[in-house]
Design a protein around this motif. Sequence first.
Motif, PDB file in Angstrom:
ATOM      1  N   PRO A  25     -11.215  -3.723 -10.061  1.00 60.02           N
ATOM      2  CA  PRO A  25     -10.113  -3.329  -9.108  1.00 60.02           C
ATOM      3  C   PRO A  25     -10.603  -2.255  -8.142  1.00 60.02           C
ATOM      4  O   PRO A  25     -10.162  -1.891  -6.957  1.00 60.02           O
ATOM      5  CB  PRO A  25      -9.085  -2.648 -10.051  1.00 60.02           C
ATOM      6  CG  PRO A  25      -9.937  -2.500 -11.326  1.00 60.02           C
ATOM      7  CD  PRO A  25     -10.919  -3.347 -11.389  1.00 60.02           C
TER       8      PRO A  25
ATOM      9  N   THR B  23     -11.490  -4.032  -4.643  1.00 54.76           N
ATOM     10  CA  THR B  23     -10.712  -5.211  -3.879  1.00 54.76           C
ATOM     11  C   THR B  23     -10.472  -4.928  -2.432  1.00 54.76           C
ATOM     12  O   THR B  23      -9.867  -5.875  -1.635  1.00 54.76           O
ATOM     13  CB  THR B  23      -9.370  -5.048  -4.609  1.00 54.76           C
ATOM     14  OG1 THR B  23      -8.733  -3.661  -4.520  1.00 54.76           O
ATOM     15  CG2 THR B  23      -9.275  -5.481  -6.152  1.00 54.76           C
TER      16      THR B  23
ATOM     17  N   HIS C 248      -6.946   1.888   0.914  1.00 53.66           N
ATOM     18  CA  HIS C 248      -7.188   1.231   0.008  1.00 53.66           C
ATOM     19  C   HIS C 248      -5.853   1.849  -1.030  1.00 53.66           C
ATOM     20  O   HIS C 248      -5.482   2.992  -0.821  1.00 53.66           O
ATOM     21  CB  HIS C 248      -8.517   1.245  -0.639  1.00 53.66           C
ATOM     22  CG  HIS C 248      -8.657   0.437  -2.077  1.00 53.66           C
ATOM     23  ND1 HIS C 248      -9.359   0.774  -3.088  1.00 53.66           N
ATOM     24  CD2 HIS C 248      -8.360  -0.736  -2.301  1.00 53.66           C
ATOM     25  CE1 HIS C 248      -9.738   0.027  -3.947  1.00 53.66           C
ATOM     26  NE2 HIS C 248      -8.891  -1.154  -3.524  1.00 53.66           N
ATOM     27  N   ASP C 249      -5.558   0.914  -1.777  1.00 50.52           N
ATOM     28  CA  ASP C 249      -4.345   1.385  -2.985  1.00 50.52           C
ATOM     29  C   ASP C 249      -3.063   1.673  -2.284  1.00 50.52           C
ATOM     30  O   ASP C 249      -2.169   2.610  -2.576  1.00 50.52           O
ATOM     31  CB  ASP C 249      -4.788   2.445  -3.890  1.00 50.52           C
ATOM     32  CG  ASP C 249      -5.994   2.305  -4.420  1.00 50.52           C
ATOM     33  OD1 ASP C 249      -6.227   1.589  -5.117  1.00 50.52           O
ATOM     34  OD2 ASP C 249      -6.852   3.380  -4.217  1.00 50.52           O
TER      35      ASP C 249
ATOM     36  N   GLU D  59      -0.514   0.271  -2.149  1.00 52.43           N
ATOM     37  CA  GLU D  59       1.100   0.069  -2.939  1.00 52.43           C
ATOM     38  C   GLU D  59       1.506   1.379  -3.633  1.00 52.43           C
ATOM     39  O   GLU D  59       2.328   1.205  -4.187  1.00 52.43           O
ATOM     40  CB  GLU D  59       0.772  -1.209  -3.842  1.00 52.43           C
ATOM     41  CG  GLU D  59       0.104  -1.039  -5.182  1.00 52.43           C
ATOM     42  CD  GLU D  59      -1.357  -0.744  -4.802  1.00 52.43           C
ATOM     43  OE1 GLU D  59      -2.027  -0.631  -6.065  1.00 52.43           O
ATOM     44  OE2 GLU D  59      -1.857  -1.030  -3.939  1.00 52.43           O
TER      45      GLU D  59
ATOM     46  N   HIS E 142      -1.172  -6.268   5.182  1.00 57.54           N
ATOM     47  CA  HIS E 142      -1.252  -6.019   3.787  1.00 57.54           C
ATOM     48  C   HIS E 142      -1.998  -7.024   3.022  1.00 57.54           C
ATOM     49  O   HIS E 142      -1.629  -8.257   2.978  1.00 57.54           O
ATOM     50  CB  HIS E 142      -0.073  -5.595   2.840  1.00 57.54           C
ATOM     51  CG  HIS E 142       0.788  -4.580   3.439  1.00 57.54           C
ATOM     52  ND1 HIS E 142       0.418  -3.262   3.591  1.00 57.54           N
ATOM     53  CD2 HIS E 142       1.676  -4.706   3.909  1.00 57.54           C
ATOM     54  CE1 HIS E 142       1.366  -2.390   3.817  1.00 57.54           C
ATOM     55  NE2 HIS E 142       2.067  -3.274   4.410  1.00 57.54           N
TER      56      HIS E 142
ATOM     57  N   ASP F 112      -2.491  -8.385  -0.005  1.00 63.62           N
ATOM     58  CA  ASP F 112      -2.343  -7.978  -1.326  1.00 63.62           C
ATOM     59  C   ASP F 112      -2.514  -9.035  -2.241  1.00 63.62           C
ATOM     60  O   ASP F 112      -2.007  -9.205  -3.463  1.00 63.62           O
ATOM     61  CB  ASP F 112      -0.754  -7.638  -1.618  1.00 63.62           C
ATOM     62  CG  ASP F 112       0.005  -8.827  -0.657  1.00 63.62           C
ATOM     63  OD1 ASP F 112      -0.205  -9.765  -0.329  1.00 63.62           O
ATOM     64  OD2 ASP F 112       1.405  -8.376  -0.707  1.00 63.62           O
TER      65      ASP F 112
ATOM     66  N   MET G 248      -5.463  -7.058  -5.817  1.00 64.90           N
ATOM     67  CA  MET G 248      -4.701  -5.801  -6.401  1.00 64.90           C
ATOM     68  C   MET G 248      -5.940  -4.800  -6.805  1.00 64.90           C
ATOM     69  O   MET G 248      -6.486  -5.212  -7.904  1.00 64.90           O
ATOM     70  CB  MET G 248      -3.589  -5.870  -7.124  1.00 64.90           C
ATOM     71  CG  MET G 248      -2.288  -6.923  -6.600  1.00 64.90           C
ATOM     72  SD  MET G 248      -1.679  -5.926  -4.953  1.00 64.90           S
ATOM     73  CE  MET G 248      -0.873  -4.749  -5.711  1.00 64.90           C
ATOM     74  N   PRO G 249      -5.936  -3.397  -6.634  1.00 66.26           N
ATOM     75  CA  PRO G 249      -4.942  -2.771  -5.753  1.00 66.26           C
ATOM     76  C   PRO G 249      -5.162  -3.445  -4.378  1.00 66.26           C
ATOM     77  O   PRO G 249      -6.129  -3.872  -3.933  1.00 66.26           O
ATOM     78  CB  PRO G 249      -5.289  -1.404  -5.925  1.00 66.26           C
ATOM     79  CG  PRO G 249      -6.532  -1.271  -6.784  1.00 66.26           C
ATOM     80  CD  PRO G 249      -6.936  -2.648  -7.356  1.00 66.26           C
ATOM     81  N   ARG G 250      -4.025  -3.427  -3.679  1.00 65.59           N
ATOM     82  CA  ARG G 250      -4.183  -3.846  -2.223  1.00 65.59           C
ATOM     83  C   ARG G 250      -4.685  -2.929  -1.163  1.00 65.59           C
ATOM     84  O   ARG G 250      -4.767  -1.683  -1.639  1.00 65.59           O
ATOM     85  CB  ARG G 250      -2.620  -4.350  -1.884  1.00 65.59           C
ATOM     86  CG  ARG G 250      -1.995  -3.249  -1.186  1.00 65.59           C
ATOM     87  CD  ARG G 250      -0.494  -3.821  -0.488  1.00 65.59           C
ATOM     88  NE  ARG G 250       0.041  -2.728   0.029  1.00 65.59           N
ATOM     89  CZ  ARG G 250       1.592  -2.506   0.019  1.00 65.59           C
ATOM     90  NH1 ARG G 250       2.188  -3.776  -0.094  1.00 65.59           N
ATOM     91  NH2 ARG G 250       1.761  -1.625   0.755  1.00 65.59           N
TER      92      ARG G 250
END
Length: 169
Positions: A29, A32, A137-138, A140, A156, A158, A161-163
């Motif tokens: 993660p 991403t 980053h992140d 969401e 995005h 997505d 994830m994290p997007r």
Amino acid sequence: RGDNDLDLLTKLSEDGKEVFKINMTTFDPYSTHIPALALAAHTFGHRILEIGCGWYSTPLLHTMSSEVITLENNPDWAEKFKAIAGDKLRVVSDIVAAANSGTPCHWDVVFIDCEPVPLRAPILEMFINKHCCIVAHDTEAEPYPDLLKKVKFQRHFDFLMPRTSFLSN
């Protein structure tokens, strides 16, 4: 950026789900953002400001461009990246002030992934109306949901994830 860039990013963010079909249970993660970040660096130019260094982003950006500056506010963390970034790594006590000290419109790409997370809000607000592609980053998670209401252009990524998001006004 121009309409052609918007068309390209729309297509890439939609097609990305097909391109990056991977086993999410084994995907780190903390990495991403790499597909979107590489795309931004390749598409928008090589003058890149990295705000917060990391095991994936710092080597990628310093390999892709010779015009990268990395800002980091944690001296112990920054020490791990000296061999990669060399004199283009700036250890600063106030990362928000340091990010604001550049020439307006100097950067093609601004990558925001610093700690602590609350510092991301003033940095995004600082760059959102400048002529650059912001890669965050992140997005969401906090502090982004409220901030994104102020952003006109959003793409995005997505599917990982994290997007990660491309942001600009």
